[in-house]
Design a protein around this motif. Structure first.
Motif, PDB file in Angstrom:
ATOM      1  N   VAL A 137       2.543 -43.681 -43.851  1.00  0.00           N
ATOM      2  CA  VAL A 137       1.426 -44.418 -43.501  1.00  0.00           C
ATOM      3  C   VAL A 137       1.516 -45.258 -42.150  1.00  0.00           C
ATOM      4  O   VAL A 137       2.630 -45.975 -42.078  1.00  0.00           O
ATOM      5  CB  VAL A 137       1.149 -45.510 -44.759  1.00  0.00           C
ATOM      6  CG1 VAL A 137       0.003 -46.638 -44.312  1.00  0.00           C
ATOM      7  CG2 VAL A 137       0.972 -44.806 -46.011  1.00  0.00           C
ATOM      8  N   GLN A 138       0.839 -45.329 -41.382  1.00  0.00           N
ATOM      9  CA  GLN A 138       0.828 -45.949 -40.105  1.00  0.00           C
ATOM     10  C   GLN A 138      -0.548 -46.939 -39.771  1.00  0.00           C
ATOM     11  O   GLN A 138      -1.231 -46.532 -39.753  1.00  0.00           O
ATOM     12  CB  GLN A 138       0.952 -44.990 -38.980  1.00  0.00           C
ATOM     13  CG  GLN A 138       2.437 -44.189 -39.033  1.00  0.00           C
ATOM     14  CD  GLN A 138       3.548 -44.954 -39.209  1.00  0.00           C
ATOM     15  OE1 GLN A 138       3.520 -46.069 -38.265  1.00  0.00           O
ATOM     16  NE2 GLN A 138       4.674 -44.658 -39.890  1.00  0.00           N
ATOM     17  N   PRO A 139      -0.053 -48.262 -39.488  1.00  0.00           N
ATOM     18  CA  PRO A 139       1.102 -49.004 -39.901  1.00  0.00           C
ATOM     19  C   PRO A 139       1.587 -49.130 -41.165  1.00  0.00           C
ATOM     20  O   PRO A 139       0.769 -49.535 -42.103  1.00  0.00           O
ATOM     21  CB  PRO A 139       1.082 -50.124 -38.952  1.00  0.00           C
ATOM     22  CG  PRO A 139      -0.442 -50.495 -39.230  1.00  0.00           C
ATOM     23  CD  PRO A 139      -1.284 -49.229 -39.274  1.00  0.00           C
ATOM     24  N   PRO A 140       2.864 -49.271 -41.623  1.00  0.00           N
ATOM     25  CA  PRO A 140       3.158 -49.404 -42.939  1.00  0.00           C
ATOM     26  C   PRO A 140       3.192 -50.914 -43.356  1.00  0.00           C
ATOM     27  O   PRO A 140       3.547 -51.607 -42.369  1.00  0.00           O
ATOM     28  CB  PRO A 140       4.536 -48.817 -43.193  1.00  0.00           C
ATOM     29  CG  PRO A 140       4.998 -48.943 -41.642  1.00  0.00           C
ATOM     30  CD  PRO A 140       4.050 -48.703 -40.834  1.00  0.00           C
ATOM     31  N   SER A 141       3.276 -51.360 -44.507  1.00  0.00           N
ATOM     32  CA  SER A 141       3.118 -52.775 -45.156  1.00  0.00           C
ATOM     33  C   SER A 141       4.665 -52.872 -45.716  1.00  0.00           C
ATOM     34  O   SER A 141       5.066 -51.878 -46.569  1.00  0.00           O
ATOM     35  CB  SER A 141       2.025 -53.010 -45.923  1.00  0.00           C
ATOM     36  OG  SER A 141       0.761 -53.109 -45.353  1.00  0.00           O
ATOM     37  N   THR A 142       5.265 -53.904 -45.418  1.00  0.00           N
ATOM     38  CA  THR A 142       6.679 -54.213 -46.195  1.00  0.00           C
ATOM     39  C   THR A 142       6.408 -55.547 -46.499  1.00  0.00           C
ATOM     40  O   THR A 142       6.100 -56.536 -45.625  1.00  0.00           O
ATOM     41  CB  THR A 142       7.806 -54.057 -44.807  1.00  0.00           C
ATOM     42  OG1 THR A 142       7.644 -52.844 -44.385  1.00  0.00           O
ATOM     43  CG2 THR A 142       8.956 -54.226 -45.693  1.00  0.00           C
ATOM     44  N   LEU A 143       6.982 -55.789 -47.699  1.00  0.00           N
ATOM     45  CA  LEU A 143       7.183 -57.102 -48.146  1.00  0.00           C
ATOM     46  C   LEU A 143       8.507 -57.734 -47.857  1.00  0.00           C
ATOM     47  O   LEU A 143       9.517 -56.988 -48.418  1.00  0.00           O
ATOM     48  CB  LEU A 143       6.983 -57.097 -49.729  1.00  0.00           C
ATOM     49  CG  LEU A 143       7.038 -58.522 -50.611  1.00  0.00           C
ATOM     50  CD1 LEU A 143       6.214 -59.487 -50.179  1.00  0.00           C
ATOM     51  CD2 LEU A 143       7.193 -58.225 -51.747  1.00  0.00           C
ATOM     52  N   VAL A 144       8.588 -58.978 -47.162  1.00  0.00           N
ATOM     53  CA  VAL A 144       9.999 -59.393 -46.826  1.00  0.00           C
ATOM     54  C   VAL A 144      10.043 -60.664 -47.916  1.00  0.00           C
ATOM     55  O   VAL A 144       9.342 -61.403 -47.979  1.00  0.00           O
ATOM     56  CB  VAL A 144      10.082 -59.843 -45.202  1.00  0.00           C
ATOM     57  CG1 VAL A 144      11.207 -60.502 -44.947  1.00  0.00           C
ATOM     58  CG2 VAL A 144       9.703 -58.528 -44.437  1.00  0.00           C
ATOM     59  N   VAL A 145      11.423 -60.725 -48.257  1.00  0.00           N
ATOM     60  CA  VAL A 145      11.629 -61.545 -49.355  1.00  0.00           C
ATOM     61  C   VAL A 145      12.782 -62.398 -48.910  1.00  0.00           C
ATOM     62  O   VAL A 145      13.781 -61.679 -48.779  1.00  0.00           O
ATOM     63  CB  VAL A 145      11.896 -61.148 -50.825  1.00  0.00           C
ATOM     64  CG1 VAL A 145      12.070 -62.192 -51.854  1.00  0.00           C
ATOM     65  CG2 VAL A 145      10.547 -60.461 -51.244  1.00  0.00           C
ATOM     66  N   VAL A 146      12.870 -63.834 -48.899  1.00  0.00           N
ATOM     67  CA  VAL A 146      14.061 -64.519 -48.282  1.00  0.00           C
ATOM     68  C   VAL A 146      14.395 -65.531 -49.368  1.00  0.00           C
ATOM     69  O   VAL A 146      13.469 -66.490 -49.768  1.00  0.00           O
ATOM     70  CB  VAL A 146      13.674 -65.066 -47.207  1.00  0.00           C
ATOM     71  CG1 VAL A 146      14.979 -66.040 -46.703  1.00  0.00           C
ATOM     72  CG2 VAL A 146      13.360 -64.337 -46.055  1.00  0.00           C
ATOM     73  N   PRO A 147      15.389 -65.544 -50.156  1.00  0.00           N
ATOM     74  CA  PRO A 147      15.652 -66.440 -51.263  1.00  0.00           C
ATOM     75  C   PRO A 147      15.828 -67.684 -50.239  1.00  0.00           C
ATOM     76  O   PRO A 147      16.334 -67.922 -49.604  1.00  0.00           O
ATOM     77  CB  PRO A 147      16.786 -65.871 -52.046  1.00  0.00           C
ATOM     78  CG  PRO A 147      16.936 -64.521 -51.791  1.00  0.00           C
ATOM     79  CD  PRO A 147      16.286 -64.274 -50.492  1.00  0.00           C
ATOM     80  N   CYS A 148      15.508 -68.792 -51.222  1.00  0.00           N
ATOM     81  CA  CYS A 148      15.646 -70.125 -50.600  1.00  0.00           C
ATOM     82  C   CYS A 148      15.531 -71.238 -51.335  1.00  0.00           C
ATOM     83  O   CYS A 148      15.110 -71.224 -52.549  1.00  0.00           O
ATOM     84  CB  CYS A 148      14.420 -70.563 -49.503  1.00  0.00           C
ATOM     85  SG  CYS A 148      12.683 -70.554 -50.192  1.00  0.00           S
ATOM     86  N   ALA A 149      15.763 -72.597 -51.157  1.00  0.00           N
ATOM     87  CA  ALA A 149      16.117 -73.917 -51.724  1.00  0.00           C
ATOM     88  C   ALA A 149      15.454 -74.828 -50.855  1.00  0.00           C
ATOM     89  O   ALA A 149      15.321 -74.667 -49.629  1.00  0.00           O
ATOM     90  CB  ALA A 149      17.371 -74.141 -52.347  1.00  0.00           C
TER      91      ALA A 149
END
Length: 149
Positions: A137-149
């Motif tokens: 799939v172009q362009p692909p979708s990516t979920l970016v997850v950053v744990p935080c407080a």
């Protein structure tokens, strides 16, 4: 690049993974092998895949990444060759969906880091990426997850 970033509370999620190292030149082959092997091992144990494939990056430098990659599953797996149980942590996390080439995810991660600082958060653990689309799939979708407080 401007992404919509939200903060969410996530439950712990069991995963089936392979841990390893990949260079920029080998990452697509490493992830391809990993996702196939993990899916096969999970199915062989009667586990259901519970979400898209992901990679969690422990260390990153010019030569490559130490990572674990695989799938969220409905229940823990037992070790099977190179496949082992792990989990994504229960945590508060900033997340965004990046649509674009995989080699631009680093820019989205930088944007998330800047956003966290501007909004009074600090990253508390390593990030992970869930691949919402395959490489075809172009362009692909990516979920970016950053744990935080």
């Amino acid at each position: 690049m401007e992404h919509e970033i939200t903060v969410v509370d996530l439950p712990e999620q069991p995963t089936a993974v392979i841990r390893g190292r990949a260079s920029p030149d080998s990452i697509s082959d490493v992830l391809g092998h990993t996702f196939e092997a993990v899916a096969r091992a999970a199915a062989g144990q009667g586990r259901q895949i519970a979400g898209p494939p992901f990679a969690r990056y422990w260390t990153m430098d010019e030569s490559g990444w130490d990572l674990e990659a695989g799938f969220p599953v409905d229940a823990p797996v037992v070790p099977d060759g190179e496949v082992e149980p792990s989990s994504l942590p229960a945590c508060r996390a900033a997340r965004l969906v990046h649509t674009g080439p995989y080699d631009t995810i680093g820019e989205a991660l930088g944007e998330a880091s800047h956003w966290l600082q501007e909004h009074g958060y600090v990253a508390t653990d390593v990030h992970w990426e869930s691949y919402l689309d395959g490489p075809e799939v172009q362009p692909p979708s990516t979920l970016v997850v950053v744990p935080c407080a």
